[in-house]
Design an enzyme around this catalytic site. Structure first.
Site, PDB file in Angstrom:
ATOM      1  N   ASN A 111       1.480  -3.463   7.891  1.00  0.00           N
ATOM      2  CA  ASN A 111       2.469  -4.290   7.192  1.00  0.00           C
ATOM      3  C   ASN A 111       3.436  -3.431   6.388  1.00  0.00           C
ATOM      4  O   ASN A 111       4.598  -3.786   6.192  1.00  0.00           O
ATOM      5  CB  ASN A 111       1.768  -5.268   6.244  1.00  0.00           C
ATOM      6  CG  ASN A 111       1.031  -6.333   7.007  1.00  0.00           C
ATOM      7  OD1 ASN A 111       1.632  -7.269   7.512  1.00  0.00           O
ATOM      8  ND2 ASN A 111      -0.283  -6.192   7.129  1.00  0.00           N
ATOM      9  N   HIS A 164      -0.568   6.962   3.498  1.00  0.00           N
ATOM     10  CA  HIS A 164       0.772   6.588   3.971  1.00  0.00           C
ATOM     11  C   HIS A 164       1.769   7.596   3.426  1.00  0.00           C
ATOM     12  O   HIS A 164       1.941   7.714   2.209  1.00  0.00           O
ATOM     13  CB  HIS A 164       1.156   5.190   3.474  1.00  0.00           C
ATOM     14  CG  HIS A 164       0.194   4.125   3.885  1.00  0.00           C
ATOM     15  ND1 HIS A 164       0.082   3.668   5.172  1.00  0.00           N
ATOM     16  CD2 HIS A 164      -0.716   3.434   3.166  1.00  0.00           C
ATOM     17  CE1 HIS A 164      -0.854   2.727   5.233  1.00  0.00           C
ATOM     18  NE2 HIS A 164      -1.354   2.568   4.025  1.00  0.00           N
ATOM     19  N   ALA A 183       0.804  -1.220   0.000  1.00  0.00           N
ATOM     20  CA  ALA A 183       0.000   0.000   0.000  1.00  0.00           C
ATOM     21  C   ALA A 183       0.839   1.273   0.000  1.00  0.00           C
ATOM     22  O   ALA A 183       0.291   2.365   0.104  1.00  0.00           O
ATOM     23  CB  ALA A 183      -0.930  -0.014   1.209  1.00  0.00           C
TER      24      ALA A 183
END
Ligand code: NAI
Ligand code: OAA
Length: 254
Positions: free
Chosen positions: A177, A205, A121
């Site tokens: 993760n 992110h 991601a």
């Protein structure tokens, strides 16, 4: 390439739909989930086979996708590698456990098998890998998710976690993760901040890296999976792209 998948949730659904719709040389044939019904439902879409245990697919596949949970990495990945098969790992947080990571690295090397970790991601792993050729001096990941993605209910924006990646994956095993992927790419236990933010409707992110190359900053504003709001669609796409690139003989990016 004949492929099996462990974990038939949000990521597996996106991968399966892609394979059904696009012409590719990826033959997704075997499906395993601890919830057999999920494996049966997904396998029926591509006329695949739902298996009762992972061992039932191992002599028939070239590669297994792990898209289940950190526990599945510990439980299942060693057996995949012992069978000499390649594995693509989504639940990368499991690899922050040094013992498990070294066991997996040794098994891969002993059995001539490959372990693939997609960028998931986050964005910018190409540049970060290039930067790691020189000296990286600092790496920070700030993850911001809506309450539903973090499985909580709140009207207030707040910092839920500040610390390093190895602790973050223990506290938020299904949400961060990406911190493990970044740590592995940089070969350091990176700095992480996790913020719950009711004002955002995406999984964000933001990465900042400094080193002797200069400085980089990336931000992904990810649409969430309809089947699992913790998980970003980009994570599933990154697995598909990695699989496709295995058979490409013209490669771009690090
Ligand atoms: N690397 C990355 O950037 C990202 C990684 N992830 C991780 O990828 C994994 C899959 O994500 P999703 O598809 O969203 O999850 P999901 O929760 O939608 O599906 C997971 C499936 O795996 C099954 N499962 C869990 N543990 C199992 C085990 N030990 N054995 C057999 N089946 C098991 C569950 O029954 C479920 O059907 C999760 O660990 C998630 O945290 C998710 C997003 C980004
Ligand atoms: O999909 C995301 O935005 C990130 C995520 O859940 C993870 O890294 O586990």
């Amino acid at each position: 390439m004949i492929v099996g998948i462990v974990g038939c949730g949000a990521i597996a659904n996106i991968i399966t739909s892609y394979i059904l719709e696009e012409d590719s040389n990826i033959q997704l044939k075997f499906f395993y989930d601890r919830d057999l019904e999920k494996a049966e439902n997904l396998s029926s879409i591509v006329d695949g086979i739902a298996v009762l245990k992972v061992e039932d697919m191992l002599d028939k596949v070239d590669l297994v996708i792990e898209a289940a949970s950190p526990e599945a990495v510990a439980e299942i990945v060693p057996d995949i590698l012992k069978a000499g098969k390649d594995v693509l790992i989504m639940s990368v947080g499991a690899l922050m456990d040094k013992e498990l990571r070294s066991k997996i690295e040794n098994l891969a090397s002993k059995n001539n098998a490959n372990v693939y970790i997609p960028s998931g991601a986050i964005v910018g792993l190409d540049g970060i890998k290039a930067a790691s050729i020189g000296k990286i001096t600092s790496v920070k990941l700030v993850t911001r998710k809506p309450p539903r993605s973090l499985g909580i209910s709140t009207d207030e924006k707040k910092v839920l976690y500040k610390g390093n990646a190895s602790e973050a994956v223990k506290k938020f095993p299904l949400n961060i993760n990406v911190a493990a992927t970044l740590s592995i790419a940089c070969n350091m236990d990176v700095e992480v901040e996790i913020i719950v933010d009711p004002q955002v409707d995406r999984n964000l992110h933001e990465i900042t890296v400094k080193g002797d190359f200069g400085e980089l900053k990336t931000i992904a504003k990810n649409i969430r999976c309809s089947l699992n709001p913790k998980t970003s669609v980009l994570a599933a796409y990154s697995a598909i792209k990695l699989l496709k690139s295995l058979s490409e003989n013209f490669k771009v990016g690090t």
